[in-house]
Design an enzyme around this catalytic site. Structure first.
Site, PDB file in Angstrom:
ATOM      1  N   TYR A 204       0.805  -1.396  -0.143  1.00 50.68           N
ATOM      2  CA  TYR A 204      -0.108  -0.078  -0.103  1.00 50.68           C
ATOM      3  C   TYR A 204       0.986   1.309  -0.067  1.00 50.68           C
ATOM      4  CZ  TYR A 204      -3.390   3.535   1.706  1.00 50.68           C
ATOM      5  OH  TYR A 204      -4.155   4.549   1.793  1.00 50.68           O
TER       6      TYR A 204
ATOM      7  N   ASP B 108       9.521   3.005  -1.259  1.00 50.15           N
ATOM      8  CA  ASP B 108       8.360   3.638  -0.346  1.00 50.15           C
ATOM      9  C   ASP B 108       8.812   3.169   1.138  1.00 50.15           C
ATOM     10  OD1 ASP B 108       6.477   4.273   1.385  1.00 50.15           O
ATOM     11  OD2 ASP B 108       4.870   3.355   0.085  1.00 50.15           O
TER      12      ASP B 108
ATOM     13  N   LYS C   3       5.903   9.196   8.739  1.00 52.95           N
ATOM     14  CA  LYS C   3       5.701   8.883  10.032  1.00 52.95           C
ATOM     15  C   LYS C   3       6.864   9.177  10.649  1.00 52.95           C
ATOM     16  CE  LYS C   3       3.150   4.600   8.405  1.00 52.95           C
ATOM     17  NZ  LYS C   3       1.703   5.037   8.869  1.00 52.95           N
TER      18      LYS C   3
END
Length: 426
Positions: A143, A238, A266
């Site tokens: 994702y 990613d 994050k």
């Protein structure tokens, strides 16, 4: 008597789709009522009913230092007192760019954004603009945010183009995305043999964390790097989840693979909304205002959010930090496996840096298909039993978990003891 959590959830559902502002929070996968939190301190969170939990979600990864670390909170307060946003450059942004490029040698230039989704969306646009090609390769189970190009599921065969996995995504857009199997080097080689001249980029979670935790086979990442170099495609790592979480240089440092572009989020925000994309200067100079690839954001580089990220990164990059975090995370996974094995429960677990995966399956999965073989109902049973005992894991069998530097050996031991009790009564 109805709990305060239930009252809030019922109220929320009247005004907010599903009662939540991000789908997995709704507990639809595990059933029951989501917890509404009022406070977090160190490794613990408190809900509106006053229940305290040891937290292994950590805001889905950013809180590597635990909740409300005093130095991070102090940086936020000090910065906020001078203004919340300017829509103009600040010194903090320059400091953040310098620090990110210092910590990750593959970053020669970097652009700050406000989320991981924005970072991956922008990196893909940049890769297409740089190469003049349209085709994107992604991997089933990975994702990368909710932008249209990435909400695509696998077709009916290994080399078929993707189909939209969300309403509102045009089929004409999905056809520019090729979805392959994670850890399938042969499939990757076949895709490049057939479409190599059209492939703008390959994007991958170097350590998958959105189909639960799945580690990459070393040859998978090596093959990816070699093929992208051979065909002139852009390799995008990613690292929104893994950046500074699985090691001091993220997954790229852990596995020794140099991507062309990296996306971050994050941890670099320390709990505040910060994302970034960066990489080779040759590619990054294609971004406006230097080049033709447009990207902009009113709150990009927000001074308060960047202050939280800077404070976090400086605390994380001290000698031995990641080694200690990895050891504490392995303590958790080893202990849970031992407790399950002791009572004959089919269960496996693994840790990579400060991330972990729990699987109700005898062996750790290496592919999306193997993840789907895990016993979801067993996980749901475990989740609720542990929640009732005061241990908060991700409310889905398909999400990685996170340990923070604030978790002590005693905290981990308490979680293992609670799990042993759950497995004993299995």
């Amino acid at each position: 008597m109805i709990s305060r959590n239930q009252q809030l959830f019922e109220r929320a559902q009247r005004r907010t789709p599903g009662g939540v502002n991000s789908p997995v929070r709704a507990f639809r996968s595990v059933g029951g009522t989501p917890r509404f939190f009022v406070e977090g301190l160190g490794p613990r969170v408190t809900d509106v009913d006053g229940m305290i939990y040891l937290d292994y979600v950590g805001s889905w990864g950013p809180l590597i230092l635990g909740h409300a670390h005093p130095e991070v909170v102090a940086a936020v307060r000090e910065t906020a007192a001078r203004g919340l946003s300017f829509g103009a450059p600040t010194e903090n942004e320059v400091d953040m760019a310098d620090l990110l490029c210092e910590l990750l040698p593959t970053l020669e230039m970097v652009r700050l954004v406000s989320s991981g989704t924005e970072a991956t969306m922008s990196a893909i646009r940049l890769a297409r603009g740089h190469t003049g090609r349209d085709l994107l390769i992604k991997f089933e189970g990975c994702y990368h945010g909710h932008s249209d190009s990435l909400l695509v599921k696998a077709g009916s065969g290994m080399l078929t183009f993707g189909h939209p996995s969300s309403g509102g995504v045009p089929a004409d857009l999905a056809r520019h995305t090729l979805v392959l199997g994670y850890n399938d080097s042969a499939g990757l080689e076949s895709a490049f043999a057939e479409h190599g001249a059209k492939i703008a980029a390959v994007i991958v979670e170097a350590v998958a964390g959105n189909m639960n935790l799945v580690a990459p086979r070393p040859e998978f990442l090596r093959t990816m790097r070699e093929l992208c170099s051979r065909y002139g495609s852009v390799l995008i790592f990613d690292e929104v989840m893994t950046g500074f979480r699985v090691g001091a240089q993220g997954a790229q440092g852990l596995y020794g693979i140099h991507p062309d572009l990296t996306t971050l989020g994050k941890v670099i925000g320390g709990g505040m909304p910060v994302g970034a994309f960066g990489g080779r200067r040759e590619i990054m100079t294609k971004v406006a205002p230097l080049g033709p690839v447009y990207q902009a954001g009113t709150l990009s580089g927000n001074p308060v959010a960047v202050a939280a990220g800077l404070a976090t990164l400086k605390l994380v990059h001290v000698a031995g930090f990641h080694e200690r975090l990895a050891q504490r995370t392995r303590q958790l996974t080893d202990g849970l496996v031992s407790a399950a094995t002791q009572h004959g429960v089919p269960f496996s677990a693994q840790a990579i840096g400060g991330m972990f995966g729990l699987y109700f399956r005898s062996e750790c999965p290496q592919t999306y298909a193997e993840v789907m073989q895990c016993d979801k109902e067993a996980f749901n049973r475990f989740f609720h039993a542990m929640l009732d005992a005061g241990h908060y894991f991700a409310p889905s069998a398909f999400e990685a978990g996170f340990v923070s530097a604030a978790h002590t050996e005693a905290d981990i031991a308490a979680t293992i003891a609670a799990a042993e009790g759950v497995f004993r009564g299995w």
